[in-house]
Design a protein around this motif. Sequence first.
Motif, PDB file in Angstrom:
ATOM      1  N   TYR A  72       1.323 -11.484   4.567  1.00 51.33           N
ATOM      2  CA  TYR A  72       1.479 -10.550   3.453  1.00 51.33           C
ATOM      3  C   TYR A  72       0.398  -9.487   3.462  1.00 51.33           C
ATOM      4  O   TYR A  72       0.643  -8.338   3.107  1.00 51.33           O
ATOM      5  CB  TYR A  72       1.494 -11.297   2.118  1.00 51.33           C
ATOM      6  CG  TYR A  72       2.867 -11.821   1.768  1.00 51.33           C
ATOM      7  CD1 TYR A  72       3.864 -10.959   1.352  1.00 51.33           C
ATOM      8  CD2 TYR A  72       3.165 -13.169   1.868  1.00 51.33           C
ATOM      9  CE1 TYR A  72       5.123 -11.420   1.033  1.00 51.33           C
ATOM     10  CE2 TYR A  72       4.427 -13.648   1.554  1.00 51.33           C
ATOM     11  CZ  TYR A  72       5.398 -12.763   1.135  1.00 51.33           C
ATOM     12  OH  TYR A  72       6.653 -13.216   0.826  1.00 51.33           O
ATOM     13  N   LEU A 129      -2.461  -2.007  -5.080  1.00 51.71           N
ATOM     14  CA  LEU A 129      -2.460  -2.942  -3.952  1.00 51.71           C
ATOM     15  C   LEU A 129      -3.820  -3.627  -3.830  1.00 51.71           C
ATOM     16  O   LEU A 129      -3.903  -4.830  -3.579  1.00 51.71           O
ATOM     17  CB  LEU A 129      -2.134  -2.202  -2.650  1.00 51.71           C
ATOM     18  CG  LEU A 129      -0.666  -1.841  -2.434  1.00 51.71           C
ATOM     19  CD1 LEU A 129      -0.509  -1.055  -1.146  1.00 51.71           C
ATOM     20  CD2 LEU A 129       0.195  -3.083  -2.389  1.00 51.71           C
ATOM     21  N   LEU A 131       7.754  -5.771  -2.517  1.00 58.17           N
ATOM     22  CA  LEU A 131       6.743  -6.381  -1.642  1.00 58.17           C
ATOM     23  C   LEU A 131       5.686  -7.091  -2.482  1.00 58.17           C
ATOM     24  O   LEU A 131       5.295  -8.230  -2.190  1.00 58.17           O
ATOM     25  CB  LEU A 131       6.071  -5.313  -0.771  1.00 58.17           C
ATOM     26  CG  LEU A 131       6.888  -4.715   0.372  1.00 58.17           C
ATOM     27  CD1 LEU A 131       6.042  -3.715   1.142  1.00 58.17           C
ATOM     28  CD2 LEU A 131       7.375  -5.799   1.318  1.00 58.17           C
ATOM     29  N   ILE A 132       5.232  -6.411  -3.543  1.00 58.78           N
ATOM     30  CA  ILE A 132       4.179  -7.008  -4.364  1.00 58.78           C
ATOM     31  C   ILE A 132       4.713  -8.252  -5.080  1.00 58.78           C
ATOM     32  O   ILE A 132       4.022  -9.278  -5.156  1.00 58.78           O
ATOM     33  CB  ILE A 132       3.624  -5.964  -5.368  1.00 58.78           C
ATOM     34  CG1 ILE A 132       2.892  -4.860  -4.606  1.00 58.78           C
ATOM     35  CG2 ILE A 132       2.692  -6.615  -6.372  1.00 58.78           C
ATOM     36  CD1 ILE A 132       2.504  -3.666  -5.454  1.00 58.78           C
ATOM     37  N   LEU A 148       1.674  -5.684   3.430  1.00 57.63           N
ATOM     38  CA  LEU A 148       1.464  -4.781   2.299  1.00 57.63           C
ATOM     39  C   LEU A 148       0.541  -3.629   2.665  1.00 57.63           C
ATOM     40  O   LEU A 148       0.853  -2.461   2.432  1.00 57.63           O
ATOM     41  CB  LEU A 148       0.900  -5.558   1.097  1.00 57.63           C
ATOM     42  CG  LEU A 148       1.937  -6.083   0.109  1.00 57.63           C
ATOM     43  CD1 LEU A 148       2.769  -7.181   0.731  1.00 57.63           C
ATOM     44  CD2 LEU A 148       1.267  -6.597  -1.152  1.00 57.63           C
TER      45      LEU A 148
END
Lengths: 198, 568
Positions: A139, A192, A43-44, A143
């Motif tokens: 996003y 994050l 995801l990152i 996230l």
Amino acid sequence: MTAASLSVDRPSGVSPRRPAVASNAVVGMAIFLAAEVMFFGALISAFTITRISTPGAWPPPGQPRLPIEATAVNTGVLLASGVALYFAHRQSALSARRAAKMLGVALGLGAAFVLFQGWEWVGLIREGLTMRSGPAGSYFYLLVGAHALHAVAGLIALGVARARALRDALAPGFFTATRLYWFFVVGLWPVLYWRVYL
Amino acid sequence: MSNAPHEEGWVKKYLWSTDHKIIGFQYLFTGMAMALLGGFFAYAFRMQLGFPGKSVPGYGLVSPNEYNALVTNHGTIMIFWFAMPVLIAAFGNFLIPLMIGCDDMVFPRLNRLSYQIFLLSAVILIASFFVPGGAFGGAWTAYPPLSAKHQYSLTPAGATFWLLAVALEFVAFLMGGINFVTTVMNSRAPGMKWHQIPVVIWMIVVASIVFMASVGPLVAGAVMLLFDQQFGTGFYDPVRGGDPILWQHLFWFFGHPEVYVVLLPAVGIVIDVIAVFARKKVFAYKTVLYTAFATGILSFFVWAHHQFVAGIDPRMANVFTATTVLISVPIAEMIFVTIATLYGGSIRLTTPMLWALAFVAEFLIGGVTGIYLGSSGSDIYFHDTYFVLAHFHYTFVPIAVIGSFAGVTYWFPKMFGKMLDEKLGKLHFWATIIPFNFIFIPLFITGAAGDHRRIHDYSRFPDLARADLQNLRAIATVATVAMLVAQVIFFYNFFKSMKSGKRAGNNPWNANTLEWSAASPPPHGNFEVLPTVYRGPYEYSAPGRESDFWPQDEPPDGETEPAQEAAE
């Protein structure tokens, strides 16, 4: 695993016939968390690639700014929850009741973190940042939302652990797995925060 | 922990069981049923390709949309609902506790949940054929924007059902993998050192680790695709700042390791079977392990060879060409190990041995043709042709079909306590292997001639609608039908032998590994006395011994039986 799962005649590989390198709970949870690391890693990376390949400033003009300072404070709240859980483990050697107390603190701080994030989302949606308002919004919610879901699952586990500690029935395997999981949730958040907010 | 027989209801025993053997059977039978479905799909679309525009007996006319859905779900089913459940979940569940000498998996309830989620995923996939718009037809790779937008895929519900089914299936295998690795780490019999674990168990463990390390990115990508389909986000939409190539990276980062996830257990089965029927120690056991680890690690650095024509940087294509060619080294090494194990052995051509030997021979063709496709230069020509299709069927059919048959025919006596019929087994072997080659060798030729995949009817492509190519397509189709019909022999043999086959003793093959010291079939709890291990799994034809095998749990000469307290 609960006491019920080890009921009388059901065979299970837990019979300690040889010294284990690490307990089943630790090994199982460690493998699961490795898969989770890859999940969030993807995801990152996806977010980073999209962010880098977007021309111009980030977040794109016209999109609301993220509340950096308030979230920094909230990051501290979550980290404190992790510290409380660490002390809950240390207390558990002495008394289950004191461990339950510290588990309650960890649970409360964790819940405060999730609630604050939810409140922040409400504000951002009002300002026009949504899943559909562009890659920045998509996003962001993806996230942070994925982390929030993991946090909620962790809070449920902490709640169960606390209830069991109050009855003095907290199995060490379950407690270890819960701790590992919550430390993952706590440790992931600063990463994050750094990638998404800063 | 008593092994006393206790009565359980049918539901509790077969549907709600936490016994690793029952869960293994659940996966085995579900996987075989899904394989039949996937085979039926192949029959339908091969008939359309061999005899275009004619009504297919038992199916009807294959419309272009149906054709796409059939091809897509054939691939999806054969990889995710046949190869994975049979090779990893069925054999892993059945074999791991038996071969490492313990009574069950360490997380039995997680294991049960794993199968239930898997079953749910299969139901959702089948249900996708009955929703408005029909089943997803955007290929098993599900590239956006085709898969992300309903106006392109024309399957608004089918695409989402497909995605959900695949995602749930991954959750199921994640649970299974956690169980496998933890069990092998912590529950081995006393005395079993890491280099005394049978190769097949090692392979399942390495495959599980590779699977669990690679599946996260695909789940992440699937969530984003789901959002694009249902919630109007634009993760993969270039117009809205997204990136369609991103999906390809996330998909193939999982998708290529997945090849090795199913390959390694099949290689493990083959090596174990070959050692038993060559009556010889596995050649270079530790080399096999190290090559398996090397394959696992390298498999994470080859994915972009699927994207040579997707517009990736040519410098990156060079790197991925190098890694792809490099990964054939450990795989070749494993093949050489099987050949070296055969050399000088006293070979017994039983049915499982025939399957194992066929695996080596047929997989070699798949491996060698892979080198053409792994090199970016030649891949640009071969891309998306039947050459690619023939190549990966020469890897996947040996893995999923031949490997599974080797395993099922070898462990059948342990699973059900009866012997399979050898005559029928050999007939089935030849009736499967010969048509298999007649399907895919012609497709190498049509592919090299330029036959594009994903074409429903070649009559609109004058260059490809030639009689010589059409004849080859028809040969492949007839061979497909023959191969599918041959499976009737297998199922007849399977169920007849299960009911009335010759009774198998504990150890019909005179094998060394621990599962053969348990009763056939093993009772709840597996062993009467949990075994202790004294030596490696492949001590066949040891010099100075009268019998040509030496079970792992047989105490060395001059020592008495171990005290019972160690086991109870």
